[in-house]
Each structure stands twice: as C-alpha cells, then as structure tokens.
Enzyme design. Structure first.
Site, mmCIF file in Angstrom:
data_model
loop_
_atom_site.group_PDB
_atom_site.id
_atom_site.type_symbol
_atom_site.label_atom_id
_atom_site.label_comp_id
_atom_site.label_asym_id
_atom_site.label_seq_id
_atom_site.Cartn_x
_atom_site.Cartn_y
_atom_site.Cartn_z
ATOM 1 N N ASP A 470 0.764 -1.176 -0.092
ATOM 2 C CA ASP A 470 -0.228 0.097 -0.021
ATOM 3 C C ASP A 470 0.892 1.155 0.083
ATOM 4 O O ASP A 470 2.100 1.378 0.365
ATOM 5 C CB ASP A 470 -1.010 -0.037 1.194
ATOM 6 N N ASP A 538 -10.750 2.267 -3.236
ATOM 7 C CA ASP A 538 -11.243 1.916 -1.898
ATOM 8 C C ASP A 538 -12.897 1.931 -1.891
ATOM 9 O O ASP A 538 -13.591 1.665 -0.957
ATOM 10 C CB ASP A 538 -10.913 3.088 -0.918
HETATM 11 C C1 DGJ Z 1 -5.689 2.159 1.879
HETATM 12 C C2 DGJ Z 1 -6.280 0.624 1.182
HETATM 13 O O1 DGJ Z 1 -6.547 1.074 -0.058
HETATM 14 C C3 DGJ Z 1 -7.078 0.176 1.996
HETATM 15 O O2 DGJ Z 1 -7.450 -1.182 1.454
HETATM 16 C C4 DGJ Z 1 -6.571 -0.455 3.323
HETATM 17 O O3 DGJ Z 1 -5.601 -1.292 3.108
HETATM 18 C C5 DGJ Z 1 -6.283 0.946 4.040
HETATM 19 N N1 DGJ Z 1 -5.244 1.671 3.269
HETATM 20 C C6 DGJ Z 1 -5.412 0.511 5.305
HETATM 21 O O4 DGJ Z 1 -4.731 1.541 5.890
#
Ligand code: DGJ
Length: 770
Positions: A470, A538
C-alpha cells in the site's frame, strides 16, 4: 517483424504496420501507423507539394520545413515550432539540438533495460541519432509484440561531451498523425472515483494529461485513447497509449496550425532536471502503443493480451488468482487474534482461499497516526505472532497474506525516533503530512536498505503467500540531501521503489503481490511488472464502482483488477445495494471479500457460498476471458466476458423505471451457427427488500417490521424469475427477449425483480445438438 526497405523502416505485428523513413537530411519522418499494409511506401507519405508560408527551412542542402513534416521525434531550434518532446541545456550551453540519423540495429527479443519493461518482444530496433556539435547520441528504441498488436517505444540519451548536459524534458515517444478529427479519451478522478472515462473533442492547441503527486495518481491515469469521431465500442479507428511508469507522468496532444496531431508521453517535466556528466546516459520509461480499426473493444483486447503476456511477471501469467478475504472493511484497526481466527474460519467455510491481514498488525498502530515505519508485531493484538497466525490459517487450508506500507513513516514510531532524517523534508521547513504520515526518502540508499531488511525479515518469519503493498499519500516537500540536483527527486524516488520491488520479486517469486495506493492511486503498467493485480479503488459500492471498472477495462485486463464484495450501506456512499449486485460487479475482475462474514445472516451466508462456487467454476473466464463493453446509453451497464465459446454477461440497472419497457439479451462474439444454452444465475431476493409490500407477495399475519418477520427475514428468500433459453448465436446477436421486470401490478415468480441497483448474470454455453 522489423525490416528495412530502401530508406523505410517497417515494423509489423499480426495486424498492424508502423512505418517511418530515414530522410536524406537524417531526420525520421513518420509515415504510417494502422492496419497492416503492403502499399507502395512512398504513396503512404504526406504530400508536401506547396509548403506553407512562414516556414523556416532546415538547411541549404536540405531545405525541408520541419514544422510541416510528420516526425518520429523532434528537437528544438531548427524550424519545428510545435510542442517539443525534448528540452535540454546541451553541453555547448544552447537549447538547440541537431540530432540526425547515424545507424540502426535490429535484435531479437526486448532490449535489456534497467527500468521495468515489457518482456519477450519479437524484434527490437535501436535507431541511433547523433548531434555532432555536442557529441551526444540519442537511441530511439522500438519493439514489436506480434501477437498482441502492440509496439513499445523508449529513448536513451548518452552524453560523450566533457561538459555536462542537463535534461529538462525527455518524452519516451512522439508521433505525428496528419489529421485532427479525433476525440481524446482519458481516465480521470480521485480517491473512490478513479478512472472515470472522459471524452474531449480535439481542436487547435495543446491538451495534456499529467500527474504531479509523485505517483501515476488517481487524478489522471497515464493511459489514454485517441478515437476518430465516429468510433464506438465495436466500430471505428482508435489509438491507445500507455506508459510503463509509476511516477509523475505527462502526455500531450498538440494540434498544429495545419491540423496535424502530435502525441507524446513520458516522465513529467514538472520539477524535473537531470544532469548527464560525460559518458552518463539517461533511460526513459517505455511507452506502449496500439491501434484498432474495429472500435474500442478491439483496442482493449490488444492491450489486455499485451499486459497478460508481456507486462505481468512471468510466473503470474495465466495463473488463477485466489479468492481472498481481507479484514480491512470488517475491522479496520480494531482486531485481535481471536477475531481474526474466527473471521478466517468463517471465510474458509464459504470457500475463501486466502486470508489477508490488512493494516494494524504492527507496533502501536491502533489508528492511522502511529506505527508506520516499524515492523514489530503488535503482541497485544496478536500474542502468538505472525508465524503462529499464518500456521493456523494454513491449517485451515488457506493462504496467508499480509499488508505493508513500506514507503511511509509516522512521527509516532520507533523508526522516526531513531532516524528522523529518513523522512523527506526541506531543510528548516516543517514537512506537510498526508493521512498523518511522512514519506520515506527512497532516493537514500540507506532507507532503501532499511526497508528491504525489515520487509524481508518479516516475510521470512512466517509463511506469507500474498502481499498487499500500500501507499497512502501524495508526495510533498520533495527534497533529498542525497541528491546534488533536486530536479532528480521524483524519478530517483521511483528508481528506489523499483529497486525494492525488484528484489522482493526475485527473492520471493512465489508470493502474489497486489499493489495498492489508497485504492487506484498507482494503477499503472510499472507496478504491474512486479505485482499482477492492483486494488482498484477503496470504493466497494458496486454502482459507482461500475464506472471505475469500466474505465480501467479500456486499457487493463480483468486479471489486474482486484474487486471485493463489502457490506452495505457502503462506507463510501451510504448506499444500500443488494448483495447479489455487489458480487455481480466484483466478479468482473479478481474476486475477493471485505465482509464481516462472522455476522452474515443465514441467507447471506448461503448466497456468498454460492457466489464463490459460481466464480470458481468460471474463474478462468472472469480473469482471462475476452472482455466486451456495450455502447452505453445512460447509466445502465452491460459487460461480457468470453472464453472457448462460453460467455458470461453482467447486466446492471441503476434506477428502475416504473412499468419498464421490454428488454432483450444481446451477446457479442458468439458463432451464429452454434446453439447455446443460456441461463441466469439465480438471484437471491430477501423478503426485507419488500418492506410492507411483503403482505401482497406472501400472506402472513405478522407486521413486516416486527420481531417475527425480522427473524424469518434472516432465513427466508423469495423466488426470483430465472431464465433458461436454448437459442443460436444468430438470435443472441439479434437479441433474445427477456421476461418482463416487475410492472407495479403484482408479484409472481416468473417476473424479474431487479429494482434500483438490481443486476443479473447470464451464462451462455455452446452445446452440441444432434
Ligand atoms: C488504503 C487501502 O486502499 C485500504 O484497502 C486499506 O488497506 C487501508 N489503506 C489501510 O490503511
């Protein structure tokens, strides 16, 4: 195939030709990019018979107006006044360049570059240009990928002069197309609204697509399309372009005063300056080009085949991706070992194959203000550590995956306390934060080493078979005390990132790497060379996600798009959508779940189990089939994915009409003479969707929102109409009438009940009839 014919260089793929000519002046004239041609090559050239006023001619020996010629690449200062792909302070202190053809070589395979690139080209040609006054060389490098109808281009510049050369702008490719009746299609957005398709008709002047956030960004994807005015999904001409790069990108289309389109793409010149000492060279990222004369679906197929066959790591090509359960939306930071094990156990029972532990497993990370940069397991949450947890999950016969955000640091962390200098900041200036975090200086070798050591130690201590990488903020305060010129920052950062990812991939080829950057903030071909799938957004609300997945589908295959079913109302929109629709959207990609499966109602558990079984049955088609879009009218979508004459169709309705019109089911890519058995995947229809109307559907003496009905609602679903057809391909292309939708009259089991946000999946399989 690449060959020379007289002064012409011809590149060929299965269906395309790309041709340029080496002019007597040493310039490269762009001649042709389109459907494969065997024409007389001189007839394909632009005919400059009258010239134009206000022209500067190149030289007395070669009095050509560079401003009017379609070129392969262009340089400042010799009469071409269009948008330039290159700007440098040359060793002689001037901005003027005079690069002319010197030589070329043709090799088999791809050229061995430092930057990530497409593998297994059929042929590569390296055309060397030389500026004699400055003693500088430029290589224009082209590769052909025969089966996938794609061509890649990049550039290497070498300074052989004692004096330094300073690059300010260097595009990976440029092409001049001598017409302008095109639309520019781009894929833009932001967090939870990535890659929405936008269409701009071109006129005179410059159009640009760029990112300055330090990543390829969710604002403007690096990929774009130029489509002739009347082009649609299945008809017409289109050119697709993308860049194998994860940092700041810049693409532009410039329409000249004589209606010629100049198209370019490369590293963004924003804050970019790259000094080249004697004998140093600079390599640009690789640009990807394709062309279709059969509409946008065909253009997408070229790009999809190219990515599946030449971009994603070799060991991930054609690999069936596991169905994951990721705990993020279910728990966020609030979990412990018991909750995790319980969730994993329930997930296993539903058919999940990989359990992914997301953010919050390390240090004091109980919210997003702390812990990034540290790698010690949070023993309060996970007292037995990662190794034991992974073993427990493995014993359930599931893989174990782990989340990392290696490029970042919180000030409240052990790393920052020990090494505040690892975070990027401008001296004497307070750094700005994003999501409470600072960015680690990946231009610094020590930082790169720290990340590798800790990442690899963590991976070594447990059986990890999947990593979610991430990156959750844009870069600001770009400055590294390891750089002599801060104009190198953004690109050096990406080189540091690629260095880590390359080692990760080499050491752990078996680990499936999913990349992510607050969702689709880094959905690009650079990241895909390391990890074959990207967490697309997301946003898990299926209705708004349709636009995101549709946008991505133009340039990226379904095997790269990671999509999860989550709980409703959705955290991103507050919309309540049917569980079936969440699956029907997420299945057009690499399927996963973010549901808290511990608390599913019995009917939901049954539905999820059936969804997973259905997806497994057709997984190869969902991930690697040929994907088709339908020309969209309004907000309703239809997708199709096909393999070996089996076809799956997703139909999505945003808002239901009162007393809706009759509808037909259409398919593409079916053989007219073949017979197909068509069936609809049964849609679960829970009674709570009916509210007080339930009394009209089933005669019950209870209040619809009373305790008894709420209990019944956990178990009871109503029958929804199902489709079963036996028709041939001709009829499917023509459209086969479907049963009516609910007309406001009465409920019966032969009527399709979709309502707002309703959707359906149909499967058409070829059958033998005697
Ligand atoms: C952003 C990601 O897109 C989410 O799926 C998740 O992993 C969060 N970060 C966690 O902080």
């Amino acid at each position: 195939m690449i060959y020379q014919k007289d002064s012409f260089i011809c590149l060929e793929t299965k269906e395309l030709s790309y041709i340029f000519e080496i002019l007597p002046s040493g310039h490269l004239e762009h001649v042709y990019f389109g459907t494969k041609t065997k024409s007389k090559l001189t007839d394909l050239k632009v005919k400059i018979t009258a010239g134009a006023g206000s022209q500067v001619l190149y030289s007395d020996d070669h009095p050509i107006p560079l401003d009017l010629l379609p070129l392969e690449y262009s340089f400042i200062g010799k009469g071409d006044y269009r948008l330039m792909p290159f700007e440098a302070k040359m060793p002689n202190g001037s901005f003027v360049c005079d690069f002319k053809y010197k030589s070329h070589t043709i090799i088999d395979d791809s050229y061995d570059y430092n930057l990530p690139h497409a593998l297994n080209a059929d042929k590569t040609i390296i055309v060397t240009l030389y500026d004699e006054v400055n003693n500088v060389e430029v290589d224009l490098i082209y590769s052909t990928f025969f089966e996938t109808n794609t061509i890649t281009r990049k550039l290497i510049i070498r300074n052989m002069n004692e004096n330094t050369l300073v690059i300010r702008k260097v595009m990976s490719m440029m092409i001049d197309v001598p017409e302008m009746d095109y639309d520019l299609i781009t894929f833009d957005g932001g967090w939870i609204k990535e890659t929405h398709k936008h269409i701009r008709p071109l006129s005179y002047g410059t159009y640009s697509i760029e990112s300055t956030t330090g990543a390829s960004s969710n604002r403007h994807n690096p990929g774009f399309i130029l489509a002739k005015k009347d082009t649609n999904e299945d008809y017409g001409i289109a050119i697709g372009i993308n860049l194998v790069y994860s940092g700041n990108h810049y693409s532009a289309v410039h329409v000249s005063n004589h209606g010629m389109m100049r198209v370019m793409t490369g590293i963004n010149p924003h804050c970019f300056e790259w000094p080249l000492e004697k004998n140093a060279f600079f390599e640009t990222p690789e640009a990807v080009l394709t062309y279709s004369a059969q509409g946008l679906n065909k253009l997408s197929h070229n790009m999809h085949d190219f990515i599946n066959g030449h971009i994603v790591p070799k060991n991930n090509q054609k690999e069936l991706r596991p169905i994951v359960l990721n705990n993020w939306e279910a728990f966020m930071f609030d979990f412990n070992q018991r909750k995790i094990i319980n969730l994993a156990r329930k997930a296993k029972k539903l058919g999940v194959e990989m359990f992914v532990l997301d953010d919050g497993w390390f240090s004091n990370r109980n919210d997003d203000t702390k812990g990034l940069g540290d790698y010690d397991v949070n023993r309060k949450k996970l007292p037995s550590g990662l190794d034991k947890l992974a073993k427990k999950i493995n014993r359930m016969k599931m893989g174990f995956g782990l989340w990392f955000e290696p490029e970042m640091v919180n000030q409240d962390s052990k790393l920052f306390t020990m090494h505040p200098e690892f975070a990027i900041k401008v001296p004497y200036l307070e750094p700005s934060k994003g999501r409470n975090q600072l960015v680690l200086d990946l231009c610094n070798d020590k930082v790169v080493r720290y990340i590798k050591e800790n990442l690899f130690n963590t991976i070594d201590c447990a059986n990890i078979s999947y990593i979610k990488w991430d990156m959750n903020r844009h870069i600001s305060d770009m400055y590294s005390n390891k750089l002599s010129n801060q104009g190198m920052f953004f690109h050096k950062y990406i080189l540091g990132l690629y260095d880590i990812l390359k080692d990760l991939k080499t050491r752990y080829p078996h680990i499936l790497l999913e990349t992510c950057s607050s969702g689709g903030n880094r959905f690009d071909l650079g990241m895909l060379t390391f990890g074959p799938q990207v967490w697309a957004s997301d946003n898990t609300d299926p209705m708004t996600r349709l636009k995101i997945q549709e946008g991505l589908s133009y340039l990226y295959p379904l095997s790269t798009i990671s999509c999860h079913v989550s709980e409703a109302p959705h955290a991103q929109t507050l919309r309540k959508t049917p569980l079936e629709t969440r699956f029907n959207v997420a299945s057009f990609g690499v399927l996963g779940y973010e549901l808290d499966v511990r608390v599913l109602k019995p009917y939901e558990r049954k539905a999820v189990k059936e969804q997973i079984a259905f997806y497994k049955k057709y997984r190869d088609i969902f991930q690697y089939g040929k994907f088709y879009r339908f020309n969209r009218k309004g907000n309703d979508f239809q997708f199709q994915v096909s393999k070996d004459d089996t076809h799956i169709i997703g139909r999505y309705q945003t808002i239901v009409d009162a007393s809706p019109n009759f509808e037909k089911l259409y398919l593409k890519n079916v053989n007219e003479a073949n017979t197909y058995s068509v069936y609809s995947k049964p849609n679960v229809l829970n009674i709570d969707r009916f509210g007080h109307l339930i009394k009209h559907a089933v005669k019950v003496p209870f209040k619809h929102d009373g305790l008894v009905m709420r209990i019944i609602g956990k178990y009871k679903t109503l029958d929804n109409a199902q489709t079963k057809l036996l028709v041939d391909g001709a009829a499917l292309k023509n459209g086969v009438p479907l049963k009516q939708q609910f007309m406001g009259t009465y409920y019966n089991t032969e009527t399709r009940l979709l309502g707002d946000y309703g959707s359906e999946l149909y499967v058409a399989e070829k059958i033998e009839v005697s």
